[in-house]
Design an enzyme around this catalytic site. Structure first.
Site, PDB file in Angstrom:
ATOM      1  N   SER A 186      39.219  40.627  45.755  1.00  0.00           N
ATOM      2  CA  SER A 186      39.890  41.493  46.243  1.00  0.00           C
ATOM      3  C   SER A 186      39.473  42.853  45.891  1.00  0.00           C
ATOM      4  O   SER A 186      38.538  42.775  45.043  1.00  0.00           O
ATOM      5  CB  SER A 186      41.392  41.459  45.849  1.00  0.00           C
ATOM      6  OG  SER A 186      42.084  42.711  46.073  1.00  0.00           O
ATOM      7  N   TYR A 234      47.082  40.377  38.409  1.00  0.00           N
ATOM      8  CA  TYR A 234      46.189  40.097  39.559  1.00  0.00           C
ATOM      9  C   TYR A 234      44.825  40.567  39.690  1.00  0.00           C
ATOM     10  O   TYR A 234      43.977  39.894  40.087  1.00  0.00           O
ATOM     11  CB  TYR A 234      47.212  40.827  41.126  1.00  0.00           C
ATOM     12  CG  TYR A 234      46.548  40.589  42.250  1.00  0.00           C
ATOM     13  CD1 TYR A 234      46.578  39.090  42.923  1.00  0.00           C
ATOM     14  CD2 TYR A 234      46.009  41.547  42.845  1.00  0.00           C
ATOM     15  CE1 TYR A 234      46.227  38.821  44.163  1.00  0.00           C
ATOM     16  CE2 TYR A 234      45.388  41.440  44.057  1.00  0.00           C
ATOM     17  CZ  TYR A 234      45.501  40.096  44.739  1.00  0.00           C
ATOM     18  OH  TYR A 234      44.775  39.858  46.165  1.00  0.00           O
TER      19      TYR A 234
END
Length: 253
Positions: free
Chosen positions: A144, A157
């Protein structure tokens, strides 16, 4: 059908929806035999139905990527069904964190790291013997843009995606001379069911998410799928150990 992909086998974890589904469909569209894996049986089987309806070949295998025995069973099914694995798209992941670091719970940490990091590690660990046995292949992991920098209110995350990039780079070097390439994709905000659920109650936040990208919109799942196929193709034969941002210019700012 591309000669590059003809007769080959691709695995897509997290293939029940979003980026995973789009990539599974893209692989099948190039003539690959696709193994779709997910915890979501209905969604995963739905992806397989879409592939078959378009004339492609696919099977669904339910798997919790955070469980070693289930990943082992997934690879055994691939070996039994097809006898080979050429491309592995390790895409399964979760995003459940919504607060600052000190507000997070141990349960959240374990869940996110269990799927996003341990899951990618386990998949790579058990995919590599199949790739080595046939003399090469390609692995693409989903990281990501949160793994390329800071992600306020998503620190766990973000850490998990930084870890995915670390696993990717290390494996790429370890197996470079074995004709196995390992890369990661780093999407920004993409138009998925997850995005819609997050912003349907507050459209203004959705508008802000679009505006944060220099191109003025969020990404499409098909655009991410195209990047995965490129990284798997012979056109990317000299590309390994990279974390490719698919972000509408976010990381360029």
């Amino acid at each position: 059908m591309s000669a590059t992909y003809s007769g080959k086998v691709a695995l897509v974890t997290g293939g029940a929806a979003g980026i995973g589904r789009a990539t599974a469909l893209a692989f099948a569209g190039e003539g690959l035999q696709v193994v779709v894996s997910d915890l979501d049986v209905v969604g995963g089987e739905g992806t397989v139905e879409l592939i078959r309806a378009a004339g492609g070949e696919a099977i669904f295998v339910r798997c919790d990527v955070s469980r070693d025995e289930q990943v082992v069973a997934l690879m055994a099914t691939i070996k039994e069904q097809y006898g080979r694995l050429d491309y592995a798209f390790n895409n399964a992941g979760i995003e459940i964190e919504k607060g600052k670091l000190n507000e997070g719970s141990e349960a959240e940490f374990d869940a996110i790291m269990g799927v996003n990091v341990k899951g990618v590690w386990l998949c790579m660990k058990h995919e590599l013997p199949l790739l080595l046995a046939q003399g090469g292949g390609v692995i693409v992991n989903t990281a990501s843009v949160a793994g390329l920098g800071a992600a306020p209110k998503m620190s766990i995350y973000s850490a998990s995606k930084h870890a995915v990039i670390g696993l990717t780079k290390s494996a790429a070097i370890e197996y470079a001379k074995k004709k196995i390439r390992v890369n990661a994709i780093c999407p920004a905000v993409i138009d998925t069911d997850m995005f819609r659920r997050a912003y349907e109650a507050d459209p203004k936040k959705g508008e802000f998410a679009a505006a944060m990208h220099p191109v003025g919109r969020i990404g499409k799942v098909e655009e991410v799928a195209a990047a995965v196929l490129y990284l798997c193709s012979d056109a990317a034969a000299f590309t390994t150990g990279q974390a490719l941002a698919i972000d509408g210019g976010v990381t360029a700012m």
